[in-house]
Scaffold this active site. Sequence first.
Site, PDB file in Angstrom:
ATOM      1  N   GLU A 195       0.988  -1.213  -0.288  1.00 45.76           N
ATOM      2  CA  GLU A 195      -0.372   0.170   0.192  1.00 45.76           C
ATOM      3  C   GLU A 195       1.124   1.360   0.376  1.00 45.76           C
ATOM      4  O   GLU A 195       0.552   2.048  -0.519  1.00 45.76           O
ATOM      5  CB  GLU A 195      -0.965   0.324   1.013  1.00 45.76           C
ATOM      6  CG  GLU A 195      -1.991  -1.509   0.977  1.00 45.76           C
ATOM      7  CD  GLU A 195      -3.242  -0.673   0.203  1.00 45.76           C
ATOM      8  OE1 GLU A 195      -3.051   0.341  -0.388  1.00 45.76           O
ATOM      9  OE2 GLU A 195      -3.797  -1.784   0.455  1.00 45.76           O
ATOM     10  N   ARG A 216       0.722   3.984  -3.347  1.00 45.65           N
ATOM     11  CA  ARG A 216      -0.342   5.092  -2.649  1.00 45.65           C
ATOM     12  C   ARG A 216       0.952   5.946  -2.793  1.00 45.65           C
ATOM     13  O   ARG A 216       1.022   7.265  -3.232  1.00 45.65           O
ATOM     14  CB  ARG A 216      -0.835   4.935  -1.884  1.00 45.65           C
ATOM     15  CG  ARG A 216      -1.713   4.044  -1.452  1.00 45.65           C
ATOM     16  CD  ARG A 216      -3.093   4.294  -1.200  1.00 45.65           C
ATOM     17  NE  ARG A 216      -3.870   2.620  -0.569  1.00 45.65           N
ATOM     18  CZ  ARG A 216      -5.238   2.767  -0.658  1.00 45.65           C
ATOM     19  NH1 ARG A 216      -5.811   3.639   0.179  1.00 45.65           N
ATOM     20  NH2 ARG A 216      -5.552   1.531  -0.187  1.00 45.65           N
ATOM     21  N   ASP A 253      -4.788 -10.241  -8.332  1.00 41.64           N
ATOM     22  CA  ASP A 253      -4.855  -8.578  -9.804  1.00 41.64           C
ATOM     23  C   ASP A 253      -3.680  -8.363  -9.889  1.00 41.64           C
ATOM     24  O   ASP A 253      -3.466  -8.402 -10.996  1.00 41.64           O
ATOM     25  CB  ASP A 253      -5.772  -7.905  -8.783  1.00 41.64           C
ATOM     26  CG  ASP A 253      -6.079  -7.237  -7.321  1.00 41.64           C
ATOM     27  OD1 ASP A 253      -4.458  -7.153  -6.857  1.00 41.64           O
ATOM     28  OD2 ASP A 253      -6.872  -6.253  -7.218  1.00 41.64           O
ATOM     29  N   GLU A 277     -12.477   0.562 -10.066  1.00 41.42           N
ATOM     30  CA  GLU A 277     -11.895  -0.212 -11.117  1.00 41.42           C
ATOM     31  C   GLU A 277     -13.048  -0.335 -12.600  1.00 41.42           C
ATOM     32  O   GLU A 277     -12.578  -0.786 -13.171  1.00 41.42           O
ATOM     33  CB  GLU A 277     -12.202  -2.005 -10.757  1.00 41.42           C
ATOM     34  CG  GLU A 277     -10.787  -2.009  -9.480  1.00 41.42           C
ATOM     35  CD  GLU A 277     -10.967  -1.304  -8.220  1.00 41.42           C
ATOM     36  OE1 GLU A 277     -12.120  -1.155  -8.006  1.00 41.42           O
ATOM     37  OE2 GLU A 277      -9.746  -1.149  -7.534  1.00 41.42           O
ATOM     38  N   THR A 289      -0.670   0.468 -10.466  1.00 40.08           N
ATOM     39  CA  THR A 289      -2.273   0.048  -9.827  1.00 40.08           C
ATOM     40  C   THR A 289      -2.791   0.808  -9.239  1.00 40.08           C
ATOM     41  O   THR A 289      -4.217   0.983  -9.288  1.00 40.08           O
ATOM     42  CB  THR A 289      -2.227  -1.357  -9.123  1.00 40.08           C
ATOM     43  OG1 THR A 289      -3.293  -1.948  -9.136  1.00 40.08           O
ATOM     44  CG2 THR A 289      -1.299  -0.945  -7.944  1.00 40.08           C
TER      45      THR A 289
HETATM   46  C1  DMJ Z   1      -6.298  -0.088  -5.312  1.00 41.06           C
HETATM   47  O1  DMJ Z   1      -6.256   0.843  -3.955  1.00 41.06           O
HETATM   48  C2  DMJ Z   1      -5.460   0.133  -6.736  1.00 41.06           C
HETATM   49  O2  DMJ Z   1      -5.595   0.103  -7.585  1.00 41.06           O
HETATM   50  C3  DMJ Z   1      -5.269  -1.833  -5.762  1.00 41.06           C
HETATM   51  O3  DMJ Z   1      -4.680  -2.189  -6.940  1.00 41.06           O
HETATM   52  C4  DMJ Z   1      -6.075  -2.665  -5.832  1.00 41.06           C
HETATM   53  N1  DMJ Z   1      -7.743  -2.100  -5.048  1.00 41.06           N
HETATM   54  C5  DMJ Z   1      -7.391  -0.471  -4.869  1.00 41.06           C
HETATM   55  C6  DMJ Z   1      -8.621   0.286  -5.632  1.00 41.06           C
HETATM   56  O4  DMJ Z   1      -9.176  -0.838  -5.097  1.00 41.06           O
END
Ligand code: DMJ
Length: 621
Positions: A248, A252, A381, A515, A601
Amino acid sequence: MPVATLLPFTATPSRKSASPTSFRLTEKFILLLVFSAFITLCFGAIFFLPDSSKLLSGVFFHSSSVETDTRTGTDSDSSIAVGKDEKILAKIRKDHERALVEAKDTLQKRADEIQQDIRNEKEKVAREGFGKGGKDDSLPVIDYLRPPGATGHEPSDPETREKRAKIKEMMKFAWESYKRYAWGSNELRPVSKQGHSSNLFGSIQGATIVDALDTLYIMEMYDEFDAATEWVEKNLDFNVNAEVSVFEVNIRFVGGLLSAYYLSGKEVFRRKAVELGEKLLPAFKTPTGIPWALLNLKSGIGRNWPWASGGSSILAEYGTLHLEFMHLSKLSGKPVFAEKVMNIRKVLNRLDKPQGLYPNYLNPNSGQWGQHHVSVGGLGDSFYEYLLKAWLMSDKTDEEGKKLYYEALQAIETSLIRKSSGGLTYIAEWKGGLLEHKMGHLTCFAGGMFALGADGAPDDKTGHQMELAAEIARTCHESYARTNLKLGPEAFRFDGGVEAIATRQNEKYFILRPEVIETYMYMWRFTHDPKYRQWGWEAMQALEQHCKVEGGYSGVRDVYASHPSHDDVQQSFFLAETLKYLYLLFSEDDHLPFEHWVFNTEAHPLPIIRKDNTDKPSPLE
Ligand code: DMJ
């Protein structure tokens, strides 16, 4: 290529104050010309308009004579004041002459001389330091070149323009609310109007600020971007004795800082990104080099989530570091970041994959798979996403990344992708050889991923991949359309007589996730089918109607309820991803174009690292 794209520190034309660290020469030149014109005017006024000269001596020169007169009222003081004014006039005349000479010099310089000046200026900044923390010897001096498409232009179609402006208003409201009630906290509680911190970031603060930086920039909210930058400079602190989620924090914070750097050229972001990257390195101290999920940033001690299959690390976590770490190596000149993520590949390459699939759990001590669960949603994912994007971000030189992606995709198609009796294509989960006919909201990103990868698919499968992408987009749209609030549930099922509907209470919530809108954005870019904008707009209206509360935007507990019950969290990814993808859905294609940018992501855009070095500045022509 337009000259502007070659200029280091090229400012966006409409940019106000969020400019790179120092003025560029072109800007300097323009300023000098303006200054010269201004001085000339003043001289004209003084010498050719005698009636106004007295007035000017009192106002324009902020007359020391007026002040002196008031204080003393003596003639001799007045004459001193007149003498002072003459000195000031002489100084202005000198400055004016110098400005003209400098401007002339600049005009006469060759392109390579201008480049050298820019380099000297940059080295000076590096030598003399910048912002809080001052000089950082450990970072090499690098030339910054803004990749094309960092900001867009207004859509030509008035309706689209209006919609895009509406999305920007949403961002303003989300940001202002966070600023008013939770400034500095990780996230906002929009109902109770206070800060919120999950344990994902330990005691690191400001997740929303860092996650939102690039969205503020691309929406041209420059005052807000400047305020966020100032907060980062003064307050963003990684020297905390706290355990954080490596994944995370990477997607982020590292991702957010990297994007902010590439968009704005501000050194503080490069410095902070590398500093944080270095703090994360001890996570890789395991017998295999597969990193821990959790890390204490002070002690450097790592561990895994206690619930993760006998102390395993998680595929979507250790597999979602690649893009950011490759850029950390590029920006720091330190190969260690790239080495760490390439080693993850090596470990995975040595392992047998059941039916070609990658289980979600891997033990970092033994290097063996944990439970054989496979998912393209939660826990799996973004590992697949990063294989594809590693190849794209390397300017298609990372052939291994490409091969691994398309092989994995083949296995996913064979073993996980199914069609419901009602004709909806979905991606199931795999548990020890058995299929669970459930698809998560998280899995909906795959539509966008298939579309993005369609072009490079082997054996003329491009068309097939695009079809698959369109089918996933449709299924995910159905998961929204079949609810009362027109927002998608966390997971939906294709068994027990239902299709694309959540049946378990604990799967009915919606936490502002991006998503589905992400997939609409990719599908729009690749097909220009208006239905994707239409679907995005529906989602936007549902967000406004059901998630907007007095103090920001909130998730809801049950999308099938007739009235929303709010969960009181404005997730940082709502600003980083959901609103950004919505905005891009209603933007022109040359805004953050895929030929130049890859999104991490968390929707943080990272530039493609050019194999022919064209991402490095070249002399002006
Ligand atoms: C985000 O923090 C990112 O997209 C992560 O890869 C998966 N989930 C969350 C949002 O749903």
